[in-house]
Design a protein around this motif. Sequence first.
Motif, mmCIF file in Angstrom:
data_model
loop_
_atom_site.group_PDB
_atom_site.id
_atom_site.type_symbol
_atom_site.label_atom_id
_atom_site.label_comp_id
_atom_site.label_asym_id
_atom_site.label_seq_id
_atom_site.Cartn_x
_atom_site.Cartn_y
_atom_site.Cartn_z
ATOM 1 N N LYS A 1 0.855 -1.182 0.000
ATOM 2 C CA LYS A 1 0.000 0.000 0.000
ATOM 3 C C LYS A 1 0.891 1.232 0.000
ATOM 4 O O LYS A 1 1.655 1.466 0.935
ATOM 5 N N GLY A 2 0.814 2.022 -1.080
ATOM 6 C CA GLY A 2 1.594 3.254 -1.181
ATOM 7 C C GLY A 2 0.778 4.449 -0.719
ATOM 8 O O GLY A 2 -0.430 4.522 -0.951
ATOM 9 N N THR B 1 7.599 16.677 -0.163
ATOM 10 C CA THR B 1 6.681 15.566 -0.376
ATOM 11 C C THR B 1 7.341 14.329 0.208
ATOM 12 O O THR B 1 8.529 14.096 -0.003
ATOM 13 N N VAL B 2 6.561 13.546 0.939
ATOM 14 C CA VAL B 2 7.076 12.318 1.548
ATOM 15 C C VAL B 2 6.223 11.160 1.041
ATOM 16 O O VAL B 2 5.000 11.203 1.107
ATOM 17 N N TRP B 3 6.898 10.146 0.498
ATOM 18 C CA TRP B 3 6.230 8.940 0.012
ATOM 19 C C TRP B 3 6.547 7.795 0.958
ATOM 20 O O TRP B 3 7.669 7.701 1.462
ATOM 21 N N PHE B 4 5.596 6.908 1.162
ATOM 22 C CA PHE B 4 5.879 5.736 1.978
ATOM 23 C C PHE B 4 5.062 4.561 1.485
ATOM 24 O O PHE B 4 3.968 4.719 0.951
ATOM 25 N N ASN B 5 5.641 3.374 1.638
ATOM 26 C CA ASN B 5 5.020 2.120 1.236
ATOM 27 C C ASN B 5 4.971 1.200 2.445
ATOM 28 O O ASN B 5 5.963 1.043 3.141
ATOM 29 N N GLY C 1 10.551 7.751 1.564
ATOM 30 C CA GLY C 1 11.509 8.639 0.915
ATOM 31 C C GLY C 1 10.879 10.016 0.804
ATOM 32 O O GLY C 1 9.668 10.173 0.961
ATOM 33 N N ALA C 2 11.694 11.017 0.521
ATOM 34 C CA ALA C 2 11.207 12.392 0.397
ATOM 35 C C ALA C 2 11.991 13.109 -0.698
ATOM 36 O O ALA C 2 13.083 12.685 -1.072
ATOM 37 N N ASN C 3 11.411 14.194 -1.192
ATOM 38 C CA ASN C 3 12.144 14.966 -2.190
ATOM 39 C C ASN C 3 13.113 15.949 -1.550
ATOM 40 O O ASN C 3 13.909 16.574 -2.244
#
Length: 142
Positions: A41-42, A131-135, A72-74
């Motif tokens: 789930k992203g 922006t922070v992405w997580f899975n 991760g983040a930009n």
Amino acid sequence: MSFTIVYVGGGMLDKVRSVTRLESGRLDAPYMPLLTIPYVKGRYIEVPGQLTTVTDTFSLAIETELLSIAFGANKYQARDYLNVYVGDTKIIDTLYTKELPEGINLIVAHPIPANTPIKLEFVNAGGAAKTVWFNYQFLRGA
């Protein structure tokens, strides 16, 4: 040619029951998962350019086992960190960001009943917009 195996009863082997746990060919849960189908789930959040905490909460309508979390983040800042809760239990506490994406292997399969809230808190202690992405890596049943 023959050989003899001697097992001395008692001690640590009896306490952890290692022999009986491996008779079936696998370790007991939570050291080995019970569910078998991978499910990732992203999620992502937009963090404003200010000192703030941004929260993302979701739940799944199915029973799962949580194996790991990656993020991760930009933009990375040394003081930024995150916390993760499953229900009321904090499973990640003050994990500071680094200069690259990171994956956290939780070592054991954490069973999560259906509709249990999963919450990520991102503390923007550095104050820059990002922006922070997580899975979330789960296992689910058929």
